[in-house]
Design an enzyme around this catalytic site. Structure first.
Site, mmCIF file in Angstrom:
data_model
loop_
_atom_site.group_PDB
_atom_site.id
_atom_site.type_symbol
_atom_site.label_atom_id
_atom_site.label_comp_id
_atom_site.label_asym_id
_atom_site.label_seq_id
_atom_site.Cartn_x
_atom_site.Cartn_y
_atom_site.Cartn_z
ATOM 1 N N ASP A 1 22.362 21.779 85.157
ATOM 2 C CA ASP A 1 23.642 21.497 84.489
ATOM 3 C C ASP A 1 24.050 20.045 84.726
ATOM 4 O O ASP A 1 25.238 19.737 84.802
ATOM 5 C CB ASP A 1 24.751 22.448 84.969
ATOM 6 C CG ASP A 1 25.943 22.474 84.016
ATOM 7 O OD1 ASP A 1 25.838 21.934 82.901
ATOM 8 O OD2 ASP A 1 26.986 23.025 84.417
ATOM 9 N N HIS B 1 27.613 30.881 79.392
ATOM 10 C CA HIS B 1 28.598 30.261 80.287
ATOM 11 C C HIS B 1 29.570 31.364 80.681
ATOM 12 O O HIS B 1 30.407 31.781 79.890
ATOM 13 C CB HIS B 1 29.344 29.113 79.588
ATOM 14 C CG HIS B 1 30.307 28.429 80.518
ATOM 15 N ND1 HIS B 1 30.110 27.155 80.989
ATOM 16 C CD2 HIS B 1 31.444 28.867 81.099
ATOM 17 C CE1 HIS B 1 31.091 26.829 81.824
ATOM 18 N NE2 HIS B 1 31.919 27.855 81.901
ATOM 19 N N ASN C 1 26.100 21.539 73.249
ATOM 20 C CA ASN C 1 27.550 21.291 73.104
ATOM 21 C C ASN C 1 27.852 19.825 72.775
ATOM 22 O O ASN C 1 28.609 19.155 73.457
ATOM 23 C CB ASN C 1 28.330 21.757 74.346
ATOM 24 C CG ASN C 1 27.953 21.012 75.619
ATOM 25 O OD1 ASN C 1 26.833 20.523 75.750
ATOM 26 N ND2 ASN C 1 28.882 20.935 76.555
ATOM 27 N N HIS D 1 22.323 18.741 80.053
ATOM 28 C CA HIS D 1 23.104 18.049 79.017
ATOM 29 C C HIS D 1 22.562 16.635 78.862
ATOM 30 O O HIS D 1 22.584 15.857 79.805
ATOM 31 C CB HIS D 1 24.581 17.983 79.405
ATOM 32 C CG HIS D 1 25.212 19.332 79.532
ATOM 33 N ND1 HIS D 1 25.807 19.969 78.474
ATOM 34 C CD2 HIS D 1 25.311 20.172 80.586
ATOM 35 C CE1 HIS D 1 26.257 21.154 78.871
ATOM 36 N NE2 HIS D 1 25.968 21.306 80.149
ATOM 37 N N LYS E 1 23.004 29.652 73.092
ATOM 38 C CA LYS E 1 23.995 29.433 74.136
ATOM 39 C C LYS E 1 25.334 30.031 73.741
ATOM 40 O O LYS E 1 25.851 29.766 72.650
ATOM 41 C CB LYS E 1 24.145 27.918 74.350
ATOM 42 C CG LYS E 1 25.256 27.524 75.304
ATOM 43 C CD LYS E 1 24.876 27.756 76.741
ATOM 44 C CE LYS E 1 26.065 27.562 77.649
ATOM 45 N NZ LYS E 1 25.813 26.737 78.795
ATOM 46 N N HIS F 1 18.678 23.996 82.318
ATOM 47 C CA HIS F 1 20.052 23.793 81.787
ATOM 48 C C HIS F 1 20.400 22.314 81.947
ATOM 49 O O HIS F 1 20.691 21.855 83.038
ATOM 50 C CB HIS F 1 21.057 24.651 82.575
ATOM 51 C CG HIS F 1 22.459 24.529 82.079
ATOM 52 N ND1 HIS F 1 23.279 25.615 81.924
ATOM 53 C CD2 HIS F 1 23.217 23.458 81.703
ATOM 54 C CE1 HIS F 1 24.457 25.229 81.478
ATOM 55 N NE2 HIS F 1 24.442 23.908 81.348
ATOM 56 N N ALA G 1 34.867 17.717 83.218
ATOM 57 C CA ALA G 1 34.077 18.524 84.155
ATOM 58 C C ALA G 1 32.611 18.153 84.033
ATOM 59 O O ALA G 1 32.075 18.088 82.929
ATOM 60 C CB ALA G 1 34.257 20.000 83.843
ATOM 61 N N HIS H 1 24.420 28.667 85.714
ATOM 62 C CA HIS H 1 25.168 28.003 86.796
ATOM 63 C C HIS H 1 26.076 28.965 87.553
ATOM 64 O O HIS H 1 27.274 28.802 87.596
ATOM 65 C CB HIS H 1 25.960 26.797 86.269
ATOM 66 C CG HIS H 1 26.678 26.967 84.965
ATOM 67 N ND1 HIS H 1 27.498 28.042 84.706
ATOM 68 C CD2 HIS H 1 26.692 26.199 83.853
ATOM 69 C CE1 HIS H 1 27.985 27.914 83.488
ATOM 70 N NE2 HIS H 1 27.507 26.818 82.944
#
Ligand code: DOR
Ligand code: ZN
Length: 345
Positions: free
Chosen positions: A247, A136, A41, A15, A99, A13, A263, A174
């Site tokens: 994450d 999520h 995302n 980003h 996702k 996971h 976040a 997560h």
């Protein structure tokens, strides 16, 4: 023990963003990890097979020279997701998972799902072809306390979906609560969970006691200490249902240090050092490899990496406080403890 050899890890996971941020953060992951599951995302999100192919090309173009890092792509599930496009992307191996963001749950989740009946056909198709759904897991109802949103999601959304679509393979991402750990432990072969580095280290006091620390703010937000202990127990147990998904979620300091800050904790740089510290403290170093390098690959049905890395213990290492992008600084996660382990080479 002061040396530990592991299969090269995977991050299930991650980003990476795009543009200047992608260029700056990709080397941090590619240095230690063989593969990573890349979150979709972006703005706009990665929705179609063509979006995923383009994004994959941009990632490969940003790879440091000589790196063999492999991005594993995901599609962002919307109420308009085209089943045929998704199936075709899975069949050619372009995507490894889909996702699910409940609309409004977190960063760039506005295109996510509000009405779950609208995605049922997509989920049934995914169950048929064994394509995992990464979730999520937080409800978005403003009436639900933010510390209860994961537990509420399991009961009111996730469990009903899994009953409705038998055989759907789900990654609860997560996880932050003992509720989630218990649900996954008792949930059979079709449900697993990823655990981040930072949720193994911080509880909600770290964010809020003695001053507010925006760099510890992420979603799902860290919970009380008893939940952190449950996560550590799950991660260090060797149970194949739990594996690493960092994450790692970079935001510029300028975006985090705001009256309403973003976040995300950026952990790519020091994740393996932090994890070695956590596992050593539990007397579980011999189970680190299962968590970082074996369990995830097994769930996704791919071979563990052949290459090895070596973690070496010595004097506390210096981790840079941040990394520089062309647009500003991204602060690196501070675990609040000395780190004695580093990846050799
Ligand atoms: O803390 C988070 N940051 N949680 C998420 O779910 C999204 C992520 C991001 O994209 O910044
Ligand atoms: Zn994420």
């Amino acid at each position: 023990m002061d040396r530990l050899t592991l299969r090269r890890p995977d991050d299930w996971h991650l980003h990476l963003r795009d543009g200047a941020m992608l260029n700056a953060v990709l080397p941090e992951t590619a240095r230690h990890f063989a593969r990573a599951l890349i979150m979709p995302n972006l703005v706009p999100p990665v929705v179609t097979a063509a979006d995923a192919a383009d994004y994959r090309d941009r990632i490969l173009a940003a790879k440091p020279r000589g790196s063999r890092f492999q991005p594993l792509m995901t599609l962002y599930l919307t109420e308009d997701t085209d089943v045929r496009d998704l199936r075709a992307a899975a069949e050619i191996g372009l995507i490894s998972a889909v996702k699910l963001y409940p609309a409004g749950a977190t960063t760039n989740s506005a295109s996510g799902v509000t009405d779950f009946s609208k995605v049922k056909r997509v989920l049934e198709n995914m169950a048929q072809i064994g394509l995992p759904l990464c979730v999520h897991g937080e409800v978005t109802d403003p009436a639900v306390d933010i510390f209860d949103r994961e537990a509420a999601f399991i009961e009111t959304v996730l469990d009903p979906i899994r009953r409705d679509v038998p055989g759907l393979r789900v990654v609860m991402e997560h996880v932050t609560t003992s509720d989630a750990v218990d649900y996954v432990r008792g949930g059979g072969d079709d449900i697993v969970a990823t655990i981040t580095t930072h949720h193994l280290v911080i509880n909600r006091n770290h964010i809020l006691a003695g001053g507010i620390r925006p760099h510890y703010y992420c979603l799902p937000v860290a919970k009380r200490e008893s939940h952190r202990r449950a996560l550590v127990a799950a991660a260090t147990s060797g149970d194949p249902s739990f594996f690493l998904g960092t994450d790692s979620a970079p935001h510029l300091d300028a975006a985090k240090l705001q009256p309403c800050g973003c976040a995300g904790c950026f952990t790519a740089t020091n994740t393996l050092s932090v994890l070695a510290e956590v596992f050593e403290a539990e007397g579980a170093l011999e189970r680190l490899e299962a968590f970082t390098s074996l369990n995830g690959a097994a769930f996704y049905g791919i071979e563990a990496n052949d290459e090895r890395i070596v973690l070496v213990k010595g004097d506390p290492i210096n981790v840079p406080p941040g990394i520089l992008t062309d647009e500003g600084v991204v602060t690196v996660f501070d675990p609040g403890m000395p780190l004695h382990w580093h990846v050799e080479g």
